[in-house]
Motif scaffolding. Structure first.
Motif, PDB file in Angstrom:
ATOM      1  N   THR A   1      -6.975 -12.596   7.198  1.00 44.47           N
ATOM      2  CA  THR A   1      -6.771 -11.400   6.107  1.00 44.47           C
ATOM      3  C   THR A   1      -6.228 -10.160   6.262  1.00 44.47           C
ATOM      4  O   THR A   1      -5.643  -9.991   7.480  1.00 44.47           O
ATOM      5  CB  THR A   1      -8.374 -10.968   5.877  1.00 44.47           C
ATOM      6  OG1 THR A   1      -8.907 -10.107   7.122  1.00 44.47           O
ATOM      7  CG2 THR A   1      -9.595 -12.179   5.894  1.00 44.47           C
ATOM      8  N   ALA A   2      -6.004  -9.393   5.103  1.00 43.36           N
ATOM      9  CA  ALA A   2      -5.305  -8.287   5.058  1.00 43.36           C
ATOM     10  C   ALA A   2      -6.295  -7.061   4.337  1.00 43.36           C
ATOM     11  O   ALA A   2      -7.067  -7.549   3.528  1.00 43.36           O
ATOM     12  CB  ALA A   2      -3.975  -8.150   4.633  1.00 43.36           C
ATOM     13  N   SER A   3      -5.936  -5.701   4.714  1.00 47.41           N
ATOM     14  CA  SER A   3      -6.785  -4.860   3.826  1.00 47.41           C
ATOM     15  C   SER A   3      -5.683  -3.733   3.277  1.00 47.41           C
ATOM     16  O   SER A   3      -5.637  -2.632   4.187  1.00 47.41           O
ATOM     17  CB  SER A   3      -7.802  -4.425   4.833  1.00 47.41           C
ATOM     18  OG  SER A   3      -8.502  -3.336   3.951  1.00 47.41           O
ATOM     19  N   PRO A   4      -5.433  -3.881   1.977  1.00 42.71           N
ATOM     20  CA  PRO A   4      -4.455  -2.555   1.661  1.00 42.71           C
ATOM     21  C   PRO A   4      -5.432  -1.603   1.388  1.00 42.71           C
ATOM     22  O   PRO A   4      -4.679  -0.297   1.356  1.00 42.71           O
ATOM     23  CB  PRO A   4      -3.855  -2.976   0.162  1.00 42.71           C
ATOM     24  CG  PRO A   4      -4.734  -4.478  -0.129  1.00 42.71           C
ATOM     25  CD  PRO A   4      -5.184  -5.032   1.185  1.00 42.71           C
TER      26      PRO A   4
ATOM     27  N   ALA B   1       0.890  -0.936  -0.149  1.00 38.76           N
ATOM     28  CA  ALA B   1       0.128   0.056   0.068  1.00 38.76           C
ATOM     29  C   ALA B   1       1.004   1.230  -0.060  1.00 38.76           C
ATOM     30  O   ALA B   1       2.042   1.348   0.636  1.00 38.76           O
ATOM     31  CB  ALA B   1      -1.065   0.224   1.148  1.00 38.76           C
ATOM     32  N   SER B   2       0.445   2.515  -0.747  1.00 36.83           N
ATOM     33  CA  SER B   2       1.283   3.553  -0.627  1.00 36.83           C
ATOM     34  C   SER B   2       1.686   4.028   0.650  1.00 36.83           C
ATOM     35  O   SER B   2       2.769   4.706   0.841  1.00 36.83           O
ATOM     36  CB  SER B   2       0.445   4.616  -1.414  1.00 36.83           C
ATOM     37  OG  SER B   2      -0.715   4.885  -0.637  1.00 36.83           O
TER      38      SER B   2
ATOM     39  N   ASN C   1      -6.683   4.515   6.351  1.00 39.34           N
ATOM     40  CA  ASN C   1      -6.754   4.594   7.735  1.00 39.34           C
ATOM     41  C   ASN C   1      -5.553   5.267   8.559  1.00 39.34           C
ATOM     42  O   ASN C   1      -5.501   5.950   9.513  1.00 39.34           O
ATOM     43  CB  ASN C   1      -6.990   3.360   8.352  1.00 39.34           C
ATOM     44  CG  ASN C   1      -8.383   3.062   8.452  1.00 39.34           C
ATOM     45  OD1 ASN C   1      -9.250   3.294   7.709  1.00 39.34           O
ATOM     46  ND2 ASN C   1      -8.642   1.593   9.171  1.00 39.34           N
ATOM     47  N   LEU C   2      -4.545   5.217   7.679  1.00 40.69           N
ATOM     48  CA  LEU C   2      -3.234   5.716   8.111  1.00 40.69           C
ATOM     49  C   LEU C   2      -2.878   7.134   7.865  1.00 40.69           C
ATOM     50  O   LEU C   2      -2.943   7.648   6.740  1.00 40.69           O
ATOM     51  CB  LEU C   2      -1.903   4.826   7.537  1.00 40.69           C
ATOM     52  CG  LEU C   2      -2.141   3.305   8.156  1.00 40.69           C
ATOM     53  CD1 LEU C   2      -1.167   2.599   7.388  1.00 40.69           C
ATOM     54  CD2 LEU C   2      -1.491   3.381   9.575  1.00 40.69           C
ATOM     55  N   PRO C   3      -2.204   7.940   8.807  1.00 44.20           N
ATOM     56  CA  PRO C   3      -2.149   9.440   8.642  1.00 44.20           C
ATOM     57  C   PRO C   3      -0.978   9.357   7.670  1.00 44.20           C
ATOM     58  O   PRO C   3      -0.095   8.764   7.646  1.00 44.20           O
ATOM     59  CB  PRO C   3      -1.956   9.936  10.068  1.00 44.20           C
ATOM     60  CG  PRO C   3      -2.660   9.049  11.092  1.00 44.20           C
ATOM     61  CD  PRO C   3      -2.516   7.438  10.366  1.00 44.20           C
TER      62      PRO C   3
END
Length: 337
Positions: free
Chosen positions: A159-162, A98-99, A168-170
């Motif tokens: 599971t994972a969630s890209p 994920a970026s 969610n991440l600042p």
């Protein structure tokens, strides 16, 4: 009456955010975790994690920041369930690419080594999510930070969630109100946000994430003085316009390898390295955050106490699905077959 953090059109926005928090399963409250979860089936757990972290931090003090960051990025996506540790497979897309993560996370091999040691000592017993949580605590202690008890009993997600990692991440250049909303969504308060941001007293930032700050409002927030001018000149030398994005610089240039309250003192001087950090003190919306920055800059004990409390609270963010369908992974990079 104390001044409100939010006003005007933002008040309704925050009321709606708080209401949504009360209806989400990702809450930092009353998870089924206990301090003695592994007391009988893996009594050497804490000793094994501590010894490995001592070796890693002695090898390179920056490893402490890597593990703390991993823990943070794990807990903000699906709760503290080890999802950030999963590699991509044919049937699962992990969060590492994920970026918000791809160039920001490291330290996975450290968790692998701890897991391998624990599998030899207590096979199939300790979850990767718990390992990461303990390792983050020990990492902070080893560079001079506070101790806190770590509640345990997390399961590893299958599971994972890209997608959630992206939202969610600042981000380093994100505005204060947006960052506050992301912490509120996790059940973490403004006080938790300011205290947890203090982890930036250790660790490095890539040029890609600081150029907007050093070529933007750094000079106007720090003022004209020889020390700040020299620091800014050094930053521009490390991160020239059009230069290498992967060059790194310390987020706390005063004591980069020591966990202390120097980070907040730099914010008072307008020398926060990331836009998102300096916003805590300089944003017009940061009435409450500014008070907290002052408090922690002047009182290291108050910072340490709140950081400890907030780390426990963050570590208690649970994904209820993982307790129903989760597992104890044999390898932290892959779900069990």
């Amino acid at each position: 009456m104390a001044p409100s953090l939010c006003f005007g059109p933002f008040r309704l926005h925050f009321m709606l955010l708080v209401f949504s928090i009360l209806n989400t399963s990702l809450l930092a409250s009353d998870p089924p975790l206990t301090l003695d979860y592994y007391a009988s089936n893996c009594p050497t757990l804490f000793e094994i994690v501590k010894k490995e972290m001592e070796c890693e931090v002695l090898l390179d003090p920056r490893n402490a920041a890597l593990i703390v960051r991993l823990h943070f990025h794990d807990c903000f996506v699906q709760g503290c369930d080890g999802s950030v540790l999963l590699d991509d497979t044919f049937s699962l897309k992990g969060e590492k690419k994920a970026s918000t993560n791809i160039n920001s996370l490291d330290g996975f091999r450290i968790i692998d080594r701890i897991k391998n040691n624990l599998e030899s000592e207590c096979p199939g017993t300790v979850s990767c999510a718990d390992i990461l949580t303990i390792a983050a605590r020990d990492a902070v202690i080893l560079v001079g930070g506070p101790y806190w008890d770590v509640p345990l009993g997390r399961k590893d997600s299958i599971t994972a969630s890209p997608e959630l990692a992206e939202t969610n991440l600042p981000a380093p250049n994100e505005g204060l109100l947006s960052i506050i909303s992301k912490f509120l969504y996790q059940g973490l308060s403004v006080t938790d946000m300011v205290a947890l941001s203090g982890a930036h007293t250790i660790g490095m930032a890539r040029c890609e994430n600081v150029r907007a700050r050093i070529y933007g409002d750094f000079e106007s927030t720090s003022g004209i003085n020889p020390v700040s001018e020299s620091y800014l000149s050094s930053l521009k030398s490390t991160c020239p316009i059009g230069g290498e994005d992967n060059n790194v610089t310390a987020m706390d240039y005063v004591t980069p390898e020591l966990f202390d309250n120097s980070y907040y003192q730099l914010l008072l001087k307008g020398e926060g390295l990331l836009n998102s950090d300096q916003e805590l003190y300089s944003s017009l919306m940061g009435i409450e955050t500014k008070k907290l920055v002052h408090k922690y800059a002047e009182d290291a004990i108050a910072f340490f106490q709140q950081f400890s409390d907030s780390m426990v609270k963050m570590g208690n963010i649970t994904n209820q699905d993982s307790f129903a369908t989760g597992e104890v992974r044999k390898n932290c990079r892959f779900v069990n077959t």
